[in-house]
Design a protein around this motif. Structure first.
Motif, short mmCIF file in Angstrom:
data_model
loop_
_atom_site.label_atom_id
_atom_site.label_comp_id
_atom_site.label_asym_id
_atom_site.label_seq_id
_atom_site.Cartn_x
_atom_site.Cartn_y
_atom_site.Cartn_z
N TRP A 146 0.84 -1.20 0.00
CA TRP A 146 0.00 0.00 0.00
C TRP A 146 0.87 1.24 0.00
O TRP A 146 1.72 1.41 0.88
N GLN A 147 0.67 2.12 -0.96
CA GLN A 147 1.37 3.39 -1.03
C GLN A 147 0.35 4.50 -0.85
O GLN A 147 -0.50 4.73 -1.72
N LYS A 166 -2.15 0.84 8.19
CA LYS A 166 -2.76 -0.32 7.53
C LYS A 166 -3.15 -1.42 8.51
O LYS A 166 -3.83 -2.37 8.12
N ARG A 167 -2.75 -1.28 9.79
CA ARG A 167 -3.22 -2.24 10.79
C ARG A 167 -4.68 -1.98 11.15
O ARG A 167 -5.34 -2.83 11.73
N PRO A 172 -7.58 -1.09 8.95
CA PRO A 172 -8.07 -0.82 7.60
C PRO A 172 -9.33 0.03 7.60
O PRO A 172 -10.22 -0.14 8.43
N SER A 173 -9.36 0.97 6.68
CA SER A 173 -10.49 1.89 6.59
C SER A 173 -11.04 1.87 5.16
O SER A 173 -10.55 2.57 4.28
N HIS A 174 -12.01 0.99 4.93
CA HIS A 174 -12.74 0.96 3.66
C HIS A 174 -11.84 0.60 2.48
O HIS A 174 -11.74 1.34 1.51
N GLN A 175 -11.20 -0.56 2.54
CA GLN A 175 -10.35 -1.03 1.45
C GLN A 175 -11.19 -1.22 0.19
O GLN A 175 -12.28 -1.78 0.24
N CYS A 176 -10.66 -0.78 -0.96
CA CYS A 176 -11.43 -0.87 -2.19
C CYS A 176 -10.52 -0.73 -3.40
O CYS A 176 -9.33 -0.46 -3.28
#
Length: 405
Positions: free
Chosen positions: A287-288, A321-322, A324-328
């Motif tokens: 994730w960037q 990233k520990r 997660p907020s609304h991965q899409c």
């Protein structure tokens, strides 16, 4: 860019709001788009301390609006005085996918839920259609051969399944001739922002009843958009202890009793190098972050606002990233098969009987919770599949009738 305008999804937004019994109020948010139907239920009212904060923000020229919430309020209040933010479904009034959708589907005789099962692979036959789904149930490997496969495992796991299902004909993975499966992973930039004042006493239980979008379309001064601000569920001393392990509990109890808790959320922009990959049994999340400066500007604005309305101490903590907020975004829709795995109805360009209908399809993350958009698109896709099936049956009936004549 999205392959269709807001107007194409708007009726399905309204249907999803009815399905999830969303409570809200139109006309309070100046950034609000067109609604063809009003909310069926009034908004959840503010408790006294929250109403006080809403009034303070209004005096500052901001536009706090009642947060739309999927909730059977009477059922909730009849059980216990507990917050609903981050509260799992317990059939006690909070509307989620199980309560509002799955349980309704299971009331039909032709619907069955296979539990304790994990899908491990999708296989194609001689052509490109998905002809077999392999899954493991209680240690036994089983298969099923459906006419249509609808994948909805989430932005990470849906990509993982397609990548792990590669074969000789599809060496990059299924639905991946564009090489975009797993790419463009987005995870909202988010921070908790807590204002503390010895003069403010927060006795609320529910708290999460309003938001404001004054910095959603611009920074308020003609600059770029920053994001959405909404209340968090009450942060307890036990939750705060995780971030401040050395602080005594009496101090944390004092802080949380005199605090107001906000959630600042900014868009994460799609980036093809921000991606989900697989390495054997391992899942690699690369994730960037993007748009981080805008998020920091939003947090700075919120901190200044809280200080201006009477909170001399303001604490902020970003989520990584520990949390997660609304991965899409990993299997996005688009009009060009060379740049997107799915068409506008979430059908895979490479496999005409495969649909991916979860957060994966989003081309952009916006700066709000994507749940309603996912639900609305799911209803739109279901209607599309049903209408195509009906057209096919009508065509078959017509051909059969002509043959009979």
């Amino acid at each position: 860019a999205w392959p269709f305008p807001y107007e194409a999804l708007e009726p399905w937004y309204c249907q999803a709001e009815r399905m999830y019994q969303v409570r809200g109020s139109l006309g309070e948010d100046p950034t609000e788009p067109h609604h063809s139907a009003a909310y069926e239920y009034p908004p959840v009212p503010d408790e006294a301390p929250i109403a006080d904060i809403r009034a303070r923000l209004k005096r500052k020229g901001l536009h706090p609006f009642s947060l739309p919430l999927g909730l059977d309020l009477d059922a909730w209040l009849s059980k216990a005085r507990t917050p609903w933010d981050a509260h799992p479904n317990a059939r006690d009034g909070k509307m989620d996918a199980e309560t509002a959708a799955l349980s309704v589907a299971l009331s039909h005789e032709n619907v069955r839920l296979e539990t304790n099962a994990r899908v491990t692979r999708l296989d194609t036959g001689a052509g490109s259609r998905i002809d077999r789904v392999t899954y493991v149930k209680n240690g036994e490997t089983l298969t099923v051969s459906p006419e249509i496969v609808i994948l909805a495992a989430g932005a990470v796991q849906s990509s993982v399944l397609l990548l792990r299902s590669k074969n000789d004909r599809f060496p990059k993975g299924l639905a991946n001739s564009s090489d975009q499966v797993g790419r463009n992973f987005m995870n909202h930039n988010a921070s908790a922002v807590i204002g503390v004042s010895p003069r403010f006493r927060n006795t609320s239980i529910y708290q999460k009843t309003f938001a404001f979008n004054d910095f959603y379309l611009s920074d308020g001064e003609g600059g770029p958009p920053l994001g959405n601000v909404q209340l968090l569920g009450r942060i307890s001393e036990k939750v705060l202890k995780g971030s401040l392990p050395q602080a005594p509990e009496w101090l944390l109890r004092f802080i949380t009793g005199h605090a107001i808790d906000f959630y600042a959320m900014s868009e994460d922009v799609p980036n093809p190098e921000s991606r989900v990959m697989v390495d054997g049994d391992r899942i690699i999340l690369q994730w960037q972050r993007t748009n981080w400066d805008a998020h920091l500007a939003l947090v700075a604005r919120l901190k200044a606002i809280l200080k201006s309305i009477g909170f001399p101490i303001v604490l902020a903590r970003p989520f990584d990233k520990r949390t997660p907020s609304h991965q899409c975004g990993t299997i996005r829709i688009g009009n060009d098969p060379a740049a997107a795995p799915l068409d506008a109805y979430c059908r895979a360009y490479d496999h005409d009987n495969l649909f991916v209908v979860d957060a994966s399809f989003l081309p952009t993350s916006a700066a709000v919770n994507p749940a309603l958009t996912i639900a609305a698109q799911a209803l739109r896709v279901a209607d599309h599949i049903a209408s195509k099936d009906l057209q096919a049956r009508d065509a078959l009936a017509d051909r059969t009738d002509k043959i009979g004549k």
